[in-house]
Design an enzyme around this catalytic site. Sequence first.
Site, PDB file in Angstrom:
ATOM      1  N   GLU A 128       0.829  -1.196   0.000  1.00  0.00           N
ATOM      2  CA  GLU A 128       0.000   0.000   0.000  1.00  0.00           C
ATOM      3  C   GLU A 128       0.868   1.252   0.000  1.00  0.00           C
ATOM      4  OE1 GLU A 128      -4.041  -1.596   2.122  1.00  0.00           O
ATOM      5  OE2 GLU A 128      -2.394  -0.998   3.403  1.00  0.00           O
ATOM      6  N   CYS A 144       3.360   8.637   1.236  1.00  0.00           N
ATOM      7  CA  CYS A 144       3.915   7.710   2.229  1.00  0.00           C
ATOM      8  C   CYS A 144       4.166   6.389   1.508  1.00  0.00           C
ATOM      9  CB  CYS A 144       2.884   7.563   3.351  1.00  0.00           C
ATOM     10  SG  CYS A 144       3.360   6.394   4.620  1.00  0.00           S
ATOM     11  N   CYS A 152       6.257  -6.652   7.388  1.00  0.00           N
ATOM     12  CA  CYS A 152       7.321  -6.115   8.240  1.00  0.00           C
ATOM     13  C   CYS A 152       7.713  -7.182   9.247  1.00  0.00           C
ATOM     14  CB  CYS A 152       6.804  -4.869   8.979  1.00  0.00           C
ATOM     15  SG  CYS A 152       8.077  -3.967   9.869  1.00  0.00           S
ATOM     16  N   CYS A 206       5.872  -4.640  16.006  1.00  0.00           N
ATOM     17  CA  CYS A 206       5.544  -3.648  17.024  1.00  0.00           C
ATOM     18  C   CYS A 206       4.098  -3.910  17.449  1.00  0.00           C
ATOM     19  CB  CYS A 206       5.707  -2.236  16.472  1.00  0.00           C
ATOM     20  SG  CYS A 206       7.407  -1.908  15.970  1.00  0.00           S
ATOM     21  N   CYS A 227       1.073  -1.866  15.935  1.00  0.00           N
ATOM     22  CA  CYS A 227       1.045  -1.616  14.486  1.00  0.00           C
ATOM     23  C   CYS A 227       0.395  -2.765  13.739  1.00  0.00           C
ATOM     24  CB  CYS A 227       2.462  -1.383  13.976  1.00  0.00           C
ATOM     25  SG  CYS A 227       2.535  -1.074  12.201  1.00  0.00           S
ATOM     26  N   GLY A 272       6.869  -1.767   6.292  1.00  0.00           N
ATOM     27  CA  GLY A 272       8.252  -2.242   6.281  1.00  0.00           C
ATOM     28  C   GLY A 272       9.212  -1.383   7.068  1.00  0.00           C
ATOM     29  N   GLU A 273      10.414  -1.918   7.239  1.00  0.00           N
ATOM     30  CA  GLU A 273      11.475  -1.212   7.941  1.00  0.00           C
ATOM     31  C   GLU A 273      12.534  -0.828   6.895  1.00  0.00           C
ATOM     32  OE1 GLU A 273      12.336   0.228  10.838  1.00  0.00           O
ATOM     33  OE2 GLU A 273      14.178   0.623   9.756  1.00  0.00           O
ATOM     34  N   SER A 310      11.962   6.812   7.943  1.00  0.00           N
ATOM     35  CA  SER A 310      11.605   6.528   9.334  1.00  0.00           C
ATOM     36  C   SER A 310      12.103   5.140   9.725  1.00  0.00           C
ATOM     37  CB  SER A 310      10.082   6.581   9.479  1.00  0.00           C
ATOM     38  OG  SER A 310       9.703   6.318  10.805  1.00  0.00           O
ATOM     39  N   SER A 312      10.954   6.147  15.250  1.00  0.00           N
ATOM     40  CA  SER A 312       9.714   5.740  15.918  1.00  0.00           C
ATOM     41  C   SER A 312      10.056   5.426  17.363  1.00  0.00           C
ATOM     42  CB  SER A 312       9.134   4.509  15.222  1.00  0.00           C
ATOM     43  OG  SER A 312       8.723   4.868  13.917  1.00  0.00           O
ATOM     44  N   LEU A 313       9.933   6.409  18.238  1.00  0.00           N
ATOM     45  CA  LEU A 313      10.414   6.256  19.614  1.00  0.00           C
ATOM     46  C   LEU A 313       9.369   5.584  20.513  1.00  0.00           C
ATOM     47  CD1 LEU A 313      13.003   6.980  21.219  1.00  0.00           C
ATOM     48  CD2 LEU A 313      11.747   8.972  22.067  1.00  0.00           C
ATOM     49  N   HIS A 314       8.253   6.266  20.712  1.00  0.00           N
ATOM     50  CA  HIS A 314       7.060   5.709  21.376  1.00  0.00           C
ATOM     51  C   HIS A 314       7.169   5.397  22.864  1.00  0.00           C
ATOM     52  CE1 HIS A 314       5.754   5.654  17.331  1.00  0.00           C
ATOM     53  NE2 HIS A 314       6.284   4.512  17.001  1.00  0.00           N
ATOM     54  N   ASN A 354      -3.965   5.136  16.054  1.00  0.00           N
ATOM     55  CA  ASN A 354      -5.030   4.790  15.114  1.00  0.00           C
ATOM     56  C   ASN A 354      -5.473   3.357  15.364  1.00  0.00           C
ATOM     57  OD1 ASN A 354      -5.142   7.204  13.444  1.00  0.00           O
ATOM     58  ND2 ASN A 354      -3.081   6.632  12.828  1.00  0.00           N
ATOM     59  N   CYS A 369      -1.410   5.970   9.857  1.00  0.00           N
ATOM     60  CA  CYS A 369      -0.206   5.287  10.343  1.00  0.00           C
ATOM     61  C   CYS A 369      -0.555   3.959  11.000  1.00  0.00           C
ATOM     62  CB  CYS A 369       0.496   6.085  11.443  1.00  0.00           C
ATOM     63  SG  CYS A 369       0.931   7.731  11.008  1.00  0.00           S
TER      64      CYS A 369
HETATM   65  N1  SAH Z   1       9.419   0.632  10.331  1.00  0.00           N
HETATM   66  C1  SAH Z   1       9.573   2.058  10.207  1.00  0.00           C
HETATM   67  C2  SAH Z   1       8.676   2.648   9.145  1.00  0.00           C
HETATM   68  C3  SAH Z   1       7.187   2.582   9.452  1.00  0.00           C
HETATM   69  S1  SAH Z   1       6.686   4.178   9.913  1.00  0.00           S
HETATM   70  C4  SAH Z   1       9.360   2.705  11.560  1.00  0.00           C
HETATM   71  O1  SAH Z   1       8.965   2.013  12.483  1.00  0.00           O
HETATM   72  O2  SAH Z   1       9.630   3.881  11.709  1.00  0.00           O
HETATM   73  C5  SAH Z   1       5.097   3.998  10.467  1.00  0.00           C
HETATM   74  C6  SAH Z   1       4.874   4.902  11.674  1.00  0.00           C
HETATM   75  O3  SAH Z   1       3.527   4.750  12.146  1.00  0.00           O
HETATM   76  C7  SAH Z   1       5.775   4.506  12.817  1.00  0.00           C
HETATM   77  O4  SAH Z   1       6.167   5.624  13.561  1.00  0.00           O
HETATM   78  C8  SAH Z   1       4.847   3.637  13.612  1.00  0.00           C
HETATM   79  O5  SAH Z   1       5.333   3.477  14.895  1.00  0.00           O
HETATM   80  C9  SAH Z   1       3.554   4.402  13.504  1.00  0.00           C
HETATM   81  N2  SAH Z   1       2.383   3.580  13.812  1.00  0.00           N
HETATM   82  C10 SAH Z   1       2.261   2.263  13.646  1.00  0.00           C
HETATM   83  N3  SAH Z   1       1.041   1.837  14.031  1.00  0.00           N
HETATM   84  C11 SAH Z   1       0.361   2.933  14.435  1.00  0.00           C
HETATM   85  C12 SAH Z   1      -0.957   3.135  14.906  1.00  0.00           C
HETATM   86  N4  SAH Z   1      -1.818   2.133  15.020  1.00  0.00           N
HETATM   87  N5  SAH Z   1      -1.322   4.393  15.213  1.00  0.00           N
HETATM   88  C13 SAH Z   1      -0.456   5.415  15.048  1.00  0.00           C
HETATM   89  N6  SAH Z   1       0.802   5.275  14.593  1.00  0.00           N
HETATM   90  C14 SAH Z   1       1.215   4.045  14.301  1.00  0.00           C
END
Ligand code: SAH
Length: 396
Positions: free
Chosen positions: A116, A129, A136, A140, A143, A201-202, A233, A255-257, A332, A375
């Site tokens: 996608e 995007c 992937c 996570c 995700c 993907g990463e 990212s 992607s810290l979180h 999301n 996302c």
């Molecule tokens: N693998 C890479 C590229 C993917 S980026 C990375 O992790 O950075 C996709 C972004 O969306 C990341 O910051 C991820 O953490 C965020 N994301 C994933 N699932 C999400 C969700 N359900 N709601 C909001 N953000 C989300």
Amino acid sequence: MSYSATHPAPLEAAHDPTSLAGATRPELAAALAGIGVPEREIRMRVAQLWHWIYHAGATSFEPMANVSKVLRATLAEHFTLARPQIAAEQISSDGTRKWLLRLDPVGPGDKGAEVECVYIPESDRGTLCVSSQVGCTLNCSFCHTGTQKLVRNLTAREIICQLLIARERLGDFPGLVPPGDGLVPGEGLRAVSNIVFMGMGEPLYNLDNVRDAVAVMSDGDGLALSKRRITVSTAGVVPRMEELGRETGAMLAISLHAVRDDLRDKLVPLNKKYPLKDLLAACRTYPGATNARRITFEYVMLKDINDSPTDARELVRLLKGIPAKINLIPFNPWPGAPYECSDWERIEKFSDIVFNAGYASPVRTPRGRDILAACGQLKSETEKLRARARLAVGEE
Ligand code: SAH
């Protein structure tokens, strides 16, 4: 890199060798040499093809008026400018568009994987995007894409074709007509001005192809996107971050979180391999990071998990000395997700603390939620269908 059952080696795709859409300059040169174009002509011919493919958006050799008829015919005998097919297109009420792309099969029995790609229009920019892998390997926990099993790296061509397809659909090549639905940026602005590698993907597990794709996308004679408007990212593949900065000149997002290792281990399991201390050290030395080229830290707001004022203050402490901006992403939801989005007051309070510490901390407005384009919501239909088929035959 070492792989295990949870981190299988991604399959490499053998891309359709006959399509030159998305090809790099050396690939075009090799293709021309292969059909007998004399060595002394190759440079000029590559420049011509480059212009037609990337500046003009050509989908066949026919319109290439400055290429001789004979060469156009020979090219058409051996090659195409075919791009992956659009299997589905969805347009959200907010103008976000999601394309499901069907890739060429990579071997016997493969029907062609799907990825996608999402377009997000805003008043002053249009962001595409793009995906870097099918599925992937990172898993996570918040995700959706991480629940998709099938994984392979996209080729550079498949990554570049996402931009070609978007520009075609948005009428963003010379001679094409924009959709006229008011859902792309205003007059005089390019429909796609920014690229984020934030789809499936990463990207740092597919760095060679991402690097080639960034080079083609930012080439001034073709697609001509500014490198400052291309952001890659990563969930934190520490050993490849320096190389990303040095070889692509792209902007970095992390992607810290979470601000503690115990929590980040759960949200982003890659943290067990590359903990916060190593990740932040790599950010401090990221090539080219300055106050004018800040690193973006993405932080998904998960209710009662990572959204307390203490978390916000710890975030500020951790980022001290790094040229940073912080992107707060409301979670999301997706079907079966084990988390909820933080309450709005909680997000505001978090954002205030970060802002008062001197960081820009925009809260990213969720876009395209109605078409599962936001996302972390990307997961291609092939996998959903496969999962349904598994259920039907009583597997897991
Ligand atoms: N693998 C890479 C590229 C993917 S980026 C990375 O992790 O950075 C996709 C972004 O969306 C990341 O910051 C991820 O953490 C965020 N994301 C994933 N699932 C999400 C969700 N359900 N709601 C909001 N953000 C989300």
